[in-house]
Design a protein around this motif. Structure first.
Motif, PDB file in Angstrom:
ATOM      1  N   THR A 227       0.966  -1.250   0.045  1.00  0.00           N
ATOM      2  CA  THR A 227      -0.075   0.130  -0.066  1.00  0.00           C
ATOM      3  C   THR A 227       1.054   1.047  -0.038  1.00  0.00           C
ATOM      4  N   GLY A 228       0.092   2.425  -0.082  1.00  0.00           N
ATOM      5  CA  GLY A 228       1.127   3.794  -0.203  1.00  0.00           C
ATOM      6  C   GLY A 228       1.924   3.956   1.346  1.00  0.00           C
ATOM      7  N   ASP A 229       1.292   3.425   2.448  1.00  0.00           N
ATOM      8  CA  ASP A 229       1.884   3.340   3.485  1.00  0.00           C
ATOM      9  C   ASP A 229       2.786   2.546   3.774  1.00  0.00           C
ATOM     10  N   LEU A 230       3.039   1.160   3.470  1.00  0.00           N
ATOM     11  CA  LEU A 230       3.994   0.322   3.100  1.00  0.00           C
ATOM     12  C   LEU A 230       5.297   0.632   2.326  1.00  0.00           C
ATOM     13  N   ALA A 231       4.621   1.613   1.246  1.00  0.00           N
ATOM     14  CA  ALA A 231       5.841   2.344   0.478  1.00  0.00           C
ATOM     15  C   ALA A 231       6.686   3.135   1.276  1.00  0.00           C
TER      16      ALA A 231
END
Length: 256
Positions: A227-231
């Motif tokens: 996800t964007g947060d994981l990125a």
């Protein structure tokens, strides 16, 4: 292409960028310009580290600005992802619950604790670094490689939710072409690091590679994708790992 560049800069940094329409064609290439933000950060870091060497600034001031400069340029968007991911990982809940935590705008205890520990540790690592000669630019180029790898993962690995901000950028694009562009970014940056200094450059690339491997395994096992947060979480971990690897290489070189 110009509009895609403007979108990438506007989305992933606080740098001034012209207002453009976020149409499907422009979005389809925006991720390919993500490393450009890293190039700007690298130039600013290089100038700062060179200034520190010229004016003989102490390690504490040098480390503090080196740590905070990329966060300031990015608007802390990636550090926010690091905090959200830390909350999710610290919850030890099911995959579905972890994905819900990522979407929650509230800041939990694990986010605060991990953010403080991360900043303290990264600051200490920067204090130990010796940005001299070509190693100065090896350290400065870290944000380019981290963003190249982050973009490469975004266009290559499955999205855990199939929606969200990251999906907005990924869905309209030709994944094969974007993957090729980001592979070129990654290869060019890695080659530059190795050419600058074989020892510290190899260490930086190894640190980035190990971080990338951890990102792949963790995201699959814990979330079923990225996800964007994981990125953002990966980007912060990767940049710290690269500086740490350079420090270890410098100490090993001195010892030998």
């Amino acid at each position: 292409m110009f509009r895609s560049l403007c979108i990438a800069v506007a989305m992933y940094s606080k740098l001034p960028a012209p207002r453009v329409e976020w149409d499907k064609k422009s979005l389809s290439w925006a991720m390919c310009f993500f490393p450009v933000v890293g190039v700007v950060i690298a130039l600013l870091l290089g100038i700062w580290l060179g200034l520190c060497e010229m004016l003989d600034f102490g390690p504490f001031l040098r480390a503090a600005v080196s740590l905070l400069l990329p966060i300031a340029v990015s608007g802390a968007i990636h550090l926010d992802g690091f905090c959200d991911t830390s909350d999710a990982l610290g919850s030890h809940q099911s995959r579905e619950k972890k994905l819900e935590i990522l979407k929650d705008s509230h800041t939990g205890a694990f986010a605060i604790i991990c953010c403080c520990l991360y900043l303290i540790f990264f600051f200490a690592v920067w204090c130990e670094a010796e940005p001299e000669g070509e190693t100065l630019w090896v350290l400065a180029l870290g944000p380019v490689l981290s963003r190249s790898l982050s973009g490469l993962a975004a266009v290559s690995w499955p999205n855990a939710r199939g929606s969200g901000l990251l999906a907005t950028f990924i869905q309209p694009m030709d994944a094969r072409k974007a993957r090729a562009v980001l592979l070129v970014w990654t290869a060019a940056c890695a080659a530059a690091l190795l050419a600058l200094d074989p020892v510290t450059g190899t260490a930086a690339v190894a640190g980035a590679g190990l971080s990338f491997l951890y990102y792949f395994v963790m995201s699959r096992r814990q979330f079923g994708g990225i996800t964007g947060d994981l990125a953002g979480f990966f980007l912060q971990v990767c940049e710290c790992a690269m500086v740490l690897a350079v420090v270890l290489a410098q100490r090993l070189e001195e010892w030998l």
